[in-house]
Design an enzyme around this catalytic site. Structure first.
Site, short mmCIF file in Angstrom:
data_model
loop_
_atom_site.label_atom_id
_atom_site.label_comp_id
_atom_site.label_asym_id
_atom_site.label_seq_id
_atom_site.Cartn_x
_atom_site.Cartn_y
_atom_site.Cartn_z
N LYS A 98 43.35 30.29 52.47
CA LYS A 98 41.95 29.51 52.16
C LYS A 98 41.44 28.75 53.04
CE LYS A 98 39.29 27.46 48.23
NZ LYS A 98 39.26 26.81 46.96
N SER A 120 35.88 28.90 43.38
CA SER A 120 35.63 28.84 44.93
C SER A 120 36.52 29.74 45.80
CB SER A 120 35.45 27.55 45.41
OG SER A 120 36.74 26.88 45.36
N SER A 126 39.04 26.87 40.33
CA SER A 126 38.96 28.00 41.62
C SER A 126 40.05 28.83 41.78
CB SER A 126 38.38 27.08 42.76
OG SER A 126 37.24 26.54 42.76
N1 GLN Z 1 33.27 25.68 39.73
C1 GLN Z 1 33.88 24.36 39.70
C2 GLN Z 1 32.99 23.38 40.59
O1 GLN Z 1 32.13 24.09 41.28
C3 GLN Z 1 35.28 24.53 40.30
C4 GLN Z 1 35.54 24.58 41.52
C5 GLN Z 1 36.91 24.34 42.24
O2 GLN Z 1 37.78 24.42 41.22
N2 GLN Z 1 37.01 24.04 43.43
O3 GLN Z 1 33.27 22.54 40.73
#
Ligand code: GLN
Length: 484
Positions: free
Chosen positions: A78, A155, A179
């Site tokens: 990532k 994400s 995410s």
């Molecule tokens: N969808 C969540 C957010 O936008 C989680 C994102 C994440 O875990 N990085 O904060």
């Protein structure tokens, strides 16, 4: 015919050890897939040459018997993990030219165990999002898409899509509010967010430091155990990393679950829950029951406060973490007439809409006058959410819930993009886990009527990934999900 890229890591390692296949051959197969599947936009930087160089070295190690636990295994990373001499962007315009002079601890651990990296994977900008549509490199396309292009989740959308489409053997992800788990669910692959503190955060671009945790996204449960073995461990460079001993997670694979108590939280089944999701949830419970586990009904009464609490705390921490991108100390600079103009121009051009929204919310809830009303209150509710889990775990060993309330939706879906609250609602089953610092895994359970994957989540006690792995493996065996 099965291709080399269909093999799981454990299958590949077995064939590498007997020299039935070679690391170079295996790496080349993944590189070929990366080319064929470019259309999914999973990679933002490819490092094929570097990967092949390392594969050659792995070949020697297999020949002379000095092979390490992940020798010659090709991973995707990532693009939130700093990789020495390889561009790291967080998929944001503001640092899209950053070449770190150092390696994150998690990626260093993987390299030390013999893995090689095929490149850096797409994500939502600074990991803020649930659909991988906020990336400055454009959205990731879910490999399960039919006529319409669907989101891969976020994400870690690039990570999940790359694993699903066999563009790497496995990938790293990070999870602040879901995410790892949500994109894994959307792409029909398996991912685990370990206990907060299990993996070092050193060298991972920070989003919300009290919630962020790294973890693997893999083809199956066994591979997650293998990879987490290598990623986890205490690191003096991260003061929040834990000294709790890391067991061999693979030793729990295959253990039986007779007498294990599986908790089903009533608050996770609201009246309007998607009937397909509810049916798969029941099916998962049946599978575990058939293997001797006992189903117990539990209550997590503060669940309804989890989303508002998360969406106060995460932006608060993000606004503080992102203050460093000012065009002076970090990040690309857009000059202006005076210091204020320089800041404004830099941050206006560098950050996308969702990141700006989070910074605004974060600075608001931290400002004098609002701090007590929002931020402090959120911290108090966070404790109540954690207490709910402590109570629940007096009655059960592991908790079973769906990962996401919905199936993957279309890229550009207006409902999601025009009202960010709709996007945030998709995190309803995942954020509590981060607020409480607990480990949780998502694995594919089956397909919707539209032929799209659904994921099931197993939540464990702090530092008890072992029980999650044990249970997840049995659920995987029972679900018989067919990978892409
Ligand atoms: N969808 C969540 C957010 O936008 C989680 C994102 C994440 O875990 N990085 O904060």
């Amino acid at each position: 015919m099965t291709e080399l890229t269909d093999l799981t890591i454990s299958e590949s390692l077995a064939k590498l050890k007997t020299k039935e296949i070679s690391p170079v051959e295996l790496t080349q197969a993944y590189i070929k897939k990366m080319g064929e599947n470019d259309k999914y936009n999973a990679y933002v930087t490819q490092t094929a040459e570097q990967a092949l160089e390392r594969a050659k070295k792995s070949e020697k190690r297999y020949a002379d018997g000095t092979n390490r636990p992940l020798e010659g295994i090709a991973l995707g990373i990532k693009d939130l993990f700093c990789t020495k001499d390889v561009r790291t962007t967080a998929c944001s315009h503001i640092i899209n030219n950053f070449v770190p002079p150092y390696e994150s601890t998690v990626t260093q651990n993987l390299l030390d165990d013999g893995a090689l990296f095929l490149g850096k994977l797409n994500l939502d900008e600074f990991a803020m999002g649930g659909s991988n549509e906020t990336s400055c490199f454009g959205p990731v396309v879910n490999p399960w898409s039919k006529a319409t292009k669907l989101v891969a989740g976020g994400s870690s959308g690039g990570s999940a899509a790359a694993v699903a489409a066999k563009m790497c053997a496995a990938a790293t992800g990070t999870d602040t509010g879901g995410s790892i788990r949500q994109p894994a669910a959307f792409c029909g692959v398996t991912g685990i967010k370990p206990t907060y503190g299990r993996c070092s955060r050193y060298g991972i671009v920070a989003f919300a430091s009290s919630l962020d945790q790294a973890g693997p996204i893999c083809k199956d449960v066994t591979d997650c155990a293998l990879l987490l073995n290598c990623m986890a461990g205490y690191d003096a460079k991260d003061s929040t990393s834990s000294k709790v001993a890391v067991p061999d997670f693979t030793s729990f694979i295959g253990q039986d679950i007779k007498g294990l108590k599986i908790g089903i939280p009533e608050e996770y089944r609201p009246d309007g829950l998607n009937p397909e999701v509810a049916a798969y949830w029941d099916k998962a419970a049946e599978i575990l029951k058939a293997q001797g586990a006992e189903i117990v009904h539990i209550s997590l009464p503060h669940t309804k406060y989890a989303l508002p609490t998360y969406y106060v705390i995460a932006p608060a921490e993000a606004s503080s973490n992102l203050a460093r991108y000012d065009g002076v100390r970090y990040g690309n600079r857009v000059d202006g007439n005076g210091l204020d103009a320089l800041y404004v121009n830099t941050r206006t051009a560098g950050f996308g809409k969702e990141v700006k929204r989070r910074i605004l919310i974060g600075t608001y809830v931290l400002s004098a006058g609002y701090y007590d009303a929002y931020y402090l209150k959120a911290q108090k509710v966070r404790r109540l959410i954690k207490n709910d889990f402590d109570e629940a775990f007096k009655k059960c060993d592991v908790i079973l819930t769906p990962t996401s309330p919905i199936e993957p939706f279309a890229i550009g879906d207006k409902k999601m993009l025009e009202n960010p609250i709709n996007m945030y609602l998709n995190d309803v089953f995942t954020v509590s886990v981060n607020l409480a610092g607990l480990p949780a895994l998502s694995l594919p359970i089956g397909l919707s009527a539209n032929g799209l994957p659904f994921g099931m989540q197993l939540i464990g006690k702090a530092f008890d990934e072992a029980t999650i792995f044990k249970t997840a493996y049995q659920l995987e065996r029972g679900a018989k999900f067919v990978r892409m």
